[in-house]
Write a protein that holds these residues in place. Structure first.
Motif, PDB file in Angstrom:
ATOM      1  N   VAL A  98       0.855  -1.183   0.000  1.00 40.24           N
ATOM      2  CA  VAL A  98       0.000   0.000   0.000  1.00 40.24           C
ATOM      3  C   VAL A  98       0.894   1.237   0.000  1.00 40.24           C
ATOM      4  O   VAL A  98       1.565   1.520   0.999  1.00 40.24           O
ATOM      5  CB  VAL A  98      -0.922   0.021   1.246  1.00 40.24           C
ATOM      6  CG1 VAL A  98      -1.808   1.250   1.233  1.00 40.24           C
ATOM      7  CG2 VAL A  98      -1.745  -1.255   1.333  1.00 40.24           C
ATOM      8  N   PRO A  99       0.943   1.987  -1.117  1.00 40.44           N
ATOM      9  CA  PRO A  99       1.723   3.222  -1.117  1.00 40.44           C
ATOM     10  C   PRO A  99       1.032   4.235  -0.205  1.00 40.44           C
ATOM     11  O   PRO A  99      -0.191   4.368  -0.236  1.00 40.44           O
ATOM     12  CB  PRO A  99       1.695   3.678  -2.578  1.00 40.44           C
ATOM     13  CG  PRO A  99       0.574   2.948  -3.206  1.00 40.44           C
ATOM     14  CD  PRO A  99       0.296   1.734  -2.394  1.00 40.44           C
ATOM     15  N   ILE A 100       1.814   4.926   0.622  1.00 41.11           N
ATOM     16  CA  ILE A 100       1.208   5.856   1.574  1.00 41.11           C
ATOM     17  C   ILE A 100       1.734   7.275   1.379  1.00 41.11           C
ATOM     18  O   ILE A 100       2.899   7.479   1.054  1.00 41.11           O
ATOM     19  CB  ILE A 100       1.415   5.392   3.037  1.00 41.11           C
ATOM     20  CG1 ILE A 100       2.875   5.086   3.331  1.00 41.11           C
ATOM     21  CG2 ILE A 100       0.542   4.211   3.352  1.00 41.11           C
ATOM     22  CD1 ILE A 100       3.145   4.656   4.748  1.00 41.11           C
ATOM     23  N   ASP A 139      -8.336 -12.787   2.689  1.00 43.15           N
ATOM     24  CA  ASP A 139      -9.102 -13.186   1.511  1.00 43.15           C
ATOM     25  C   ASP A 139      -9.363 -11.961   0.649  1.00 43.15           C
ATOM     26  O   ASP A 139     -10.151 -11.085   1.026  1.00 43.15           O
ATOM     27  CB  ASP A 139     -10.432 -13.819   1.938  1.00 43.15           C
ATOM     28  CG  ASP A 139     -11.187 -14.394   0.765  1.00 43.15           C
ATOM     29  OD1 ASP A 139     -10.579 -15.134  -0.041  1.00 43.15           O
ATOM     30  OD2 ASP A 139     -12.387 -14.096   0.638  1.00 43.15           O
ATOM     31  N   VAL A 140      -8.674 -11.884  -0.486  1.00 42.53           N
ATOM     32  CA  VAL A 140      -8.793 -10.733  -1.378  1.00 42.53           C
ATOM     33  C   VAL A 140      -9.008 -11.216  -2.799  1.00 42.53           C
ATOM     34  O   VAL A 140      -8.176 -11.931  -3.352  1.00 42.53           O
ATOM     35  CB  VAL A 140      -7.516  -9.860  -1.327  1.00 42.53           C
ATOM     36  CG1 VAL A 140      -7.598  -8.715  -2.312  1.00 42.53           C
ATOM     37  CG2 VAL A 140      -7.267  -9.358   0.070  1.00 42.53           C
ATOM     38  N   ALA A 141     -10.118 -10.813  -3.399  1.00 37.12           N
ATOM     39  CA  ALA A 141     -10.382 -11.158  -4.792  1.00 37.12           C
ATOM     40  C   ALA A 141      -9.611 -10.237  -5.730  1.00 37.12           C
ATOM     41  O   ALA A 141      -9.063 -10.674  -6.731  1.00 37.12           O
ATOM     42  CB  ALA A 141     -11.880 -11.076  -5.075  1.00 37.12           C
ATOM     43  N   ASP A 142      -9.572  -8.952  -5.409  1.00 41.55           N
ATOM     44  CA  ASP A 142      -8.930  -7.956  -6.254  1.00 41.55           C
ATOM     45  C   ASP A 142      -7.946  -7.130  -5.417  1.00 41.55           C
ATOM     46  O   ASP A 142      -8.347  -6.219  -4.693  1.00 41.55           O
ATOM     47  CB  ASP A 142      -9.996  -7.049  -6.874  1.00 41.55           C
ATOM     48  CG  ASP A 142      -9.420  -6.037  -7.845  1.00 41.55           C
ATOM     49  OD1 ASP A 142      -8.195  -6.069  -8.101  1.00 41.55           O
ATOM     50  OD2 ASP A 142     -10.209  -5.212  -8.350  1.00 41.55           O
ATOM     51  N   PRO A 143      -6.641  -7.448  -5.487  1.00 38.84           N
ATOM     52  CA  PRO A 143      -5.652  -6.735  -4.665  1.00 38.84           C
ATOM     53  C   PRO A 143      -5.631  -5.221  -4.904  1.00 38.84           C
ATOM     54  O   PRO A 143      -5.513  -4.449  -3.953  1.00 38.84           O
ATOM     55  CB  PRO A 143      -4.322  -7.368  -5.070  1.00 38.84           C
ATOM     56  CG  PRO A 143      -4.676  -8.701  -5.616  1.00 38.84           C
ATOM     57  CD  PRO A 143      -6.026  -8.536  -6.253  1.00 38.84           C
ATOM     58  N   GLU A 144      -5.765  -4.786  -6.157  1.00 40.00           N
ATOM     59  CA  GLU A 144      -5.742  -3.348  -6.446  1.00 40.00           C
ATOM     60  C   GLU A 144      -6.933  -2.644  -5.804  1.00 40.00           C
ATOM     61  O   GLU A 144      -6.807  -1.530  -5.280  1.00 40.00           O
ATOM     62  CB  GLU A 144      -5.733  -3.086  -7.959  1.00 40.00           C
ATOM     63  CG  GLU A 144      -4.441  -3.473  -8.651  1.00 40.00           C
ATOM     64  CD  GLU A 144      -4.341  -4.973  -8.947  1.00 40.00           C
ATOM     65  OE1 GLU A 144      -5.399  -5.651  -8.982  1.00 40.00           O
ATOM     66  OE2 GLU A 144      -3.216  -5.462  -9.107  1.00 40.00           O
ATOM     67  N   GLU A 146      -8.489  -3.600  -3.112  1.00 39.09           N
ATOM     68  CA  GLU A 146      -8.275  -3.585  -1.654  1.00 39.09           C
ATOM     69  C   GLU A 146      -7.303  -2.487  -1.255  1.00 39.09           C
ATOM     70  O   GLU A 146      -7.511  -1.790  -0.263  1.00 39.09           O
ATOM     71  CB  GLU A 146      -7.770  -4.951  -1.185  1.00 39.09           C
ATOM     72  CG  GLU A 146      -7.636  -5.079   0.303  1.00 39.09           C
ATOM     73  CD  GLU A 146      -8.943  -4.982   1.064  1.00 39.09           C
ATOM     74  OE1 GLU A 146      -8.890  -4.703   2.280  1.00 39.09           O
ATOM     75  OE2 GLU A 146     -10.022  -5.186   0.475  1.00 39.09           O
ATOM     76  N   VAL A 147      -6.251  -2.289  -2.036  1.00 39.00           N
ATOM     77  CA  VAL A 147      -5.303  -1.203  -1.772  1.00 39.00           C
ATOM     78  C   VAL A 147      -6.027   0.141  -1.899  1.00 39.00           C
ATOM     79  O   VAL A 147      -5.873   1.027  -1.041  1.00 39.00           O
ATOM     80  CB  VAL A 147      -4.090  -1.270  -2.731  1.00 39.00           C
ATOM     81  CG1 VAL A 147      -3.268   0.006  -2.682  1.00 39.00           C
ATOM     82  CG2 VAL A 147      -3.229  -2.481  -2.405  1.00 39.00           C
ATOM     83  N   ALA A 148      -6.839   0.294  -2.927  1.00 42.07           N
ATOM     84  CA  ALA A 148      -7.592   1.540  -3.115  1.00 42.07           C
ATOM     85  C   ALA A 148      -8.564   1.762  -1.959  1.00 42.07           C
ATOM     86  O   ALA A 148      -8.748   2.898  -1.509  1.00 42.07           O
ATOM     87  CB  ALA A 148      -8.340   1.510  -4.444  1.00 42.07           C
ATOM     88  N   ARG A 153     -10.493   4.719   2.387  1.00 36.03           N
ATOM     89  CA  ARG A 153     -11.267   4.601   3.625  1.00 36.03           C
ATOM     90  C   ARG A 153     -10.488   5.068   4.851  1.00 36.03           C
ATOM     91  O   ARG A 153     -11.074   5.679   5.746  1.00 36.03           O
ATOM     92  CB  ARG A 153     -11.694   3.149   3.802  1.00 36.03           C
ATOM     93  CG  ARG A 153     -12.819   2.979   4.757  1.00 36.03           C
ATOM     94  CD  ARG A 153     -13.651   1.780   4.343  1.00 36.03           C
ATOM     95  NE  ARG A 153     -14.686   1.533   5.302  1.00 36.03           N
ATOM     96  CZ  ARG A 153     -15.899   2.041   5.241  1.00 36.03           C
ATOM     97  NH1 ARG A 153     -16.220   2.824   4.240  1.00 36.03           N
ATOM     98  NH2 ARG A 153     -16.797   1.772   6.151  1.00 36.03           N
ATOM     99  N   TYR A 154      -9.199   4.786   4.905  1.00 32.58           N
ATOM    100  CA  TYR A 154      -8.417   5.110   6.088  1.00 32.58           C
ATOM    101  C   TYR A 154      -7.416   6.244   5.859  1.00 32.58           C
ATOM    102  O   TYR A 154      -7.402   7.228   6.578  1.00 32.58           O
ATOM    103  CB  TYR A 154      -7.679   3.874   6.606  1.00 32.58           C
ATOM    104  CG  TYR A 154      -8.593   2.723   6.941  1.00 32.58           C
ATOM    105  CD1 TYR A 154      -9.712   2.903   7.731  1.00 32.58           C
ATOM    106  CD2 TYR A 154      -8.340   1.446   6.461  1.00 32.58           C
ATOM    107  CE1 TYR A 154     -10.555   1.851   8.040  1.00 32.58           C
ATOM    108  CE2 TYR A 154      -9.172   0.395   6.771  1.00 32.58           C
ATOM    109  CZ  TYR A 154     -10.278   0.598   7.560  1.00 32.58           C
ATOM    110  OH  TYR A 154     -11.112  -0.435   7.864  1.00 32.58           O
TER     111      TYR A 154
END
Length: 163
Positions: A98-100, A139-144, A146-148, A153-154
């Motif tokens: 996750v780029p921050i 459990d991640v279907a779409d990694p991109e 989830e990163v977005a 969100r946070y």
């Protein structure tokens, strides 16, 4: 005068509240001791915090806390559902980078802690330059996506809280 007596007002309030919660008793003695700790500890430790972060206490912080609490509750049910209905081989666990954009160590720590508090995800490491966070997701279907989601969100909300 007050600034010298309370160099970190937020820390003082936090210490006071947590002391009273730990004591679990509303009495003059407990409140007096909490006030002593709330004043002395920040005074003693203030020289170790030369560049303390500026935190905006207000609607942005309250919204962030509400979202985190909501996500923790929802994620608990989601993880329970995954555990009860799927087999291990059906899990799509992934490592996410996750780029921050956050720059203060305190803000990055809050983001990493938030991710780790949410069941199903654990923050594992911060890159040496402080520009990426390594996260493991159950459990991640779409990694991109989830990163977005983590960034939107946070992190976006933390950018408003930590100026």
């Amino acid at each position: 005068m007050i600034r010298r007596l309370l160099p970190h007002p937020a820390l003082s309030v936090l210490l006071l509240v947590f002391w009273m919660l730990l004591v679990n008793e509303l009495s003059f003695g407990a409140l007096f001791l909490a006030l002593v700790f709330a004043v002395l500890i920040p005074l003693i430790t203030s020289r170790y915090w030369p560049d303390r972060p500026r935190i905006r206490f207000g609607p942005d912080l309250m919204a962030y806390l509400a979202i985190v609490l909501f996500d923790i509750v929802v994620a608990n049910f989601h993880v329970a559902w995954i555990i009860l209905t799927r087999r291990n081989r059906d899990l799509r666990s992934r490592w996410l980078v996750v780029p921050i954009e956050l720059r203060s160590a305190e803000a990055i720590t809050v983001l990493a802690g938030t991710i780790s508090l949410t069941p199903g995800t654990v923050s594992s490491d911060v890159s040496a330059d402080g520009r990426a966070l390594l996260v493991h997701a159950l459990d991640v279907a779409d990694p991109e996506a989830e990163v977005a989601r983590i960034k939107q969100r946070y992190e976006a909300r933390l950018l408003k809280v930590f100026r």
